[in-house]
Design an enzyme around this catalytic site. Structure first.
Site, PDB file in Angstrom:
ATOM      1  N   CYS A 116      16.283 -20.573 -16.218  1.00  0.00           N
ATOM      2  CA  CYS A 116      16.253 -20.994 -17.625  1.00  0.00           C
ATOM      3  C   CYS A 116      16.677 -22.451 -17.769  1.00  0.00           C
ATOM      4  O   CYS A 116      17.730 -22.860 -17.269  1.00  0.00           O
ATOM      5  CB  CYS A 116      17.177 -20.098 -18.446  1.00  0.00           C
TER       6      CYS A 116
ATOM      7  N   CYS B 211      23.280 -16.206 -22.310  1.00  0.00           N
ATOM      8  CA  CYS B 211      23.528 -15.536 -21.026  1.00  0.00           C
ATOM      9  C   CYS B 211      24.722 -16.223 -20.356  1.00  0.00           C
ATOM     10  O   CYS B 211      24.893 -17.431 -20.480  1.00  0.00           O
ATOM     11  CB  CYS B 211      22.307 -15.625 -20.118  1.00  0.00           C
TER      12      CYS B 211
ATOM     13  N   TYR C  26      27.670   7.225 -35.909  1.00  0.00           N
ATOM     14  CA  TYR C  26      26.978   5.939 -35.769  1.00  0.00           C
ATOM     15  C   TYR C  26      25.541   6.201 -35.314  1.00  0.00           C
ATOM     16  O   TYR C  26      25.050   5.605 -34.348  1.00  0.00           O
ATOM     17  CB  TYR C  26      27.679   5.031 -34.752  1.00  0.00           C
TER      18      TYR C  26
ATOM     19  N   CYS D 172      29.631  -0.340 -26.051  1.00  0.00           N
ATOM     20  CA  CYS D 172      29.028  -1.643 -25.746  1.00  0.00           C
ATOM     21  C   CYS D 172      30.107  -2.709 -25.564  1.00  0.00           C
ATOM     22  O   CYS D 172      29.812  -3.897 -25.504  1.00  0.00           O
ATOM     23  CB  CYS D 172      28.038  -2.053 -26.834  1.00  0.00           C
TER      24      CYS D 172
END
Length: 451
Positions: free
Chosen positions: A73, A82, A312, A408
């Site tokens: 990238c 990232c 959720y 997460c």
């Protein structure tokens, strides 16, 4: 503190931090260096000095790790989207295993040293996996650009070829910036709090259908814009306008209006289909979502007499995997549009044993239990902030026999496990790499009520 801002120092990197940074010690001072890898000898410059640690920027790598790779990238170092693209992918998976161990060691839930931490499940091709993008729009010298804010700043990094973004969504956002320029649509001005601030583009992997949300502080005329965009990309099925007049950094406001097209796009997971409206939450990596939800299914041992709560729940996608084999599934979400989708999806699939309600999990579960509902198992998939304290207390009070925690954020997971392990045993933690090249991971935790 023995170091000062702007001081340049040599450093040996001893380990990796939870955000992907390298960590070393300079005369007993802990130093965090983004971009450095474990085992490397580097030269860095101190950028901030805190009470117990210092931060530095990488200047040179004098002895490189054998696991260092050159990021493909072009904006990797400035974008910030990232964090570990410079680390070989197999080692990224090892790093994510270690992040879980670090979080557990910090919070020390009961029995954490004996937890089975299964190797992170990675992707065969860890690129172009993001089916959703949210790019900011800004004007650069009279030309509109779309991209992300550089880490910790409000400086936009223009992005026209993101290597983790689905190619169709990238092509569409590139076209959108051209059309915004062409039709002289108002771009967000932070001082005036006016104009288009964000564009969301999401693609359903199963159908190739695309939905778009234009986030603006005021009404904008989009008829010509929509006409040309949908002609160029017939995959676009929905264009919506979200009104956000807030001065805060919140991306979306409360009001979303469909300007053109259908109310939802069609997506599929684990062999069943469902509708997805623009504001409803859904995982951004469809390929790994199959893996993630498959792990949730494996983690629950339920049958035809069991009742499940899907907290959720979003559009109901996890709960639907169980609806055909249990007595009932109940779910809730704070986004009303997601609950409307869940209700429609359940009806379309013939699941008359699935019930969904809009609101906070901590409030609704308590209400259901007071009404006499009893869950044999609960699935929680909270945001990065983890479980609300009230919900934790509710779960510990009613104590369903089984629980699956989909996390997460490993830090808030470990924090919540401190409370949950007072009642539950952790059978295992299975990490799934939903976000290759970033420091984030997703984890499925199987918990069983202690006898």
């Amino acid at each position: 503190m023995v170091v000062k801002v702007k001081q340049k120092i040599p450093l040996k990197i001893k380990r990796m931090g939870i955000n992907g940074e390298g960590i070393g010690f300079y005369q007993k001072t802990l130093v965090f260096v983004p971009g450095a890898l474990k085992g490397e000898d580097i030269f860095c410059q101190i950028t901030a000095v805190k009470r117990n640690f210092a931060e530095a920027k990488l200047l040179t790598v004098n002895k490189a790790s054998k696991n260092r790779v050159k990021p493909a990238c072009s904006v990797y170092e400035t974008c910030g989207g990232c964090q570990i693209m410079h680390l070989a992918y197999p080692k990224q998976l090892d790093f994510k295993d270690d992040v879980i161990r670090q979080a557990l060691k910090k919070f020390k839930p009961t029995g954490y040293e004996q937890f089975e931490i299964r190797p992170t499940l990675g992707m065969k091709k860890p690129d172009h996996y993001r089916a959703k993008l949210q790019f900011q729009l800004r004007s650069f010298g009279g030309t509109v650009k779309a991209g992300l804010f550089s880490q910790g700043s409000h400086r936009l990094v223009p992005i026209d070829n993101c290597l983790v973004q689905d190619q169709l969504t990238q092509d569409i956002i590139n076209k959108i910036t051209q059309l915004v320029d062409k039709y002289k649509l108002p771009i967000y001005n932070e001082r005036k709090i006016a104009g288009i601030r964000t564009i969301m583009v999401r693609k359903a992997q199963a159908s190739d259908q695309v939905q778009i949300i234009v986030v603006s502080s005021k009404e904008v005329r989009l008829a010509n814009f929509i006409g040309e965009l949908t002609k160029a990309f017939p995959q676009v099925k929905t264009v919506a306008l979200n009104s956000n007049r807030s001065k805060s950094s919140e991306i979306y406001g409360d009001e979303t209006e469909i300007l053109w097209g259908q109310e939802a796009i069609h997506e599929e997971v684990l062999d069943y289909g469902f509708a997805l409206s623009p504001r409803a939450f859904y995982q951004l990596n469809p390929q790994q979502t199959e893996v993630l939800y498959g792990e949730v299914v494996k983690a629950l041992d339920v049958g035809s007499k069991d009742h499940i709560i899907d907290a959720y729940c979003g559009v109901g996608s996890i709960g639907f995997a169980f609806a055909g084999k249990v007595k009932s599934v109940r779910g809730m979400d704070i986004i009303p549009e997601a609950i409307e989708d869940a209700q429609k999806n359940a009806k379309a699939m013939g699941f008359d044993n699935a019930y969904y309600e809009a609101g906070k999990a901590e409030d609704i579960i308590s209400k259901w239990y007071k009404q006499g509902y009893r869950a044999d198992a609960v699935i929680v998939d909270p945001p990065r902030t983890g479980l609300d304290d009230k919900l934790l207390k509710t779960i510990l009070h009613y104590q369903p026999k089984q629980m699956v925690y989909v996390s997460c954020n490993t830090s808030t997971l470990a924090r919540d496990l401190v409370q949950l392990t007072k009642v539950y045993d952790v059978h295992y933690i299975q990490s799934v790499d939903m976000f290759p090249h970033t420091a984030r991971t997703e984890a499925v935790v199987k918990l069983q009520k202690r006898v």
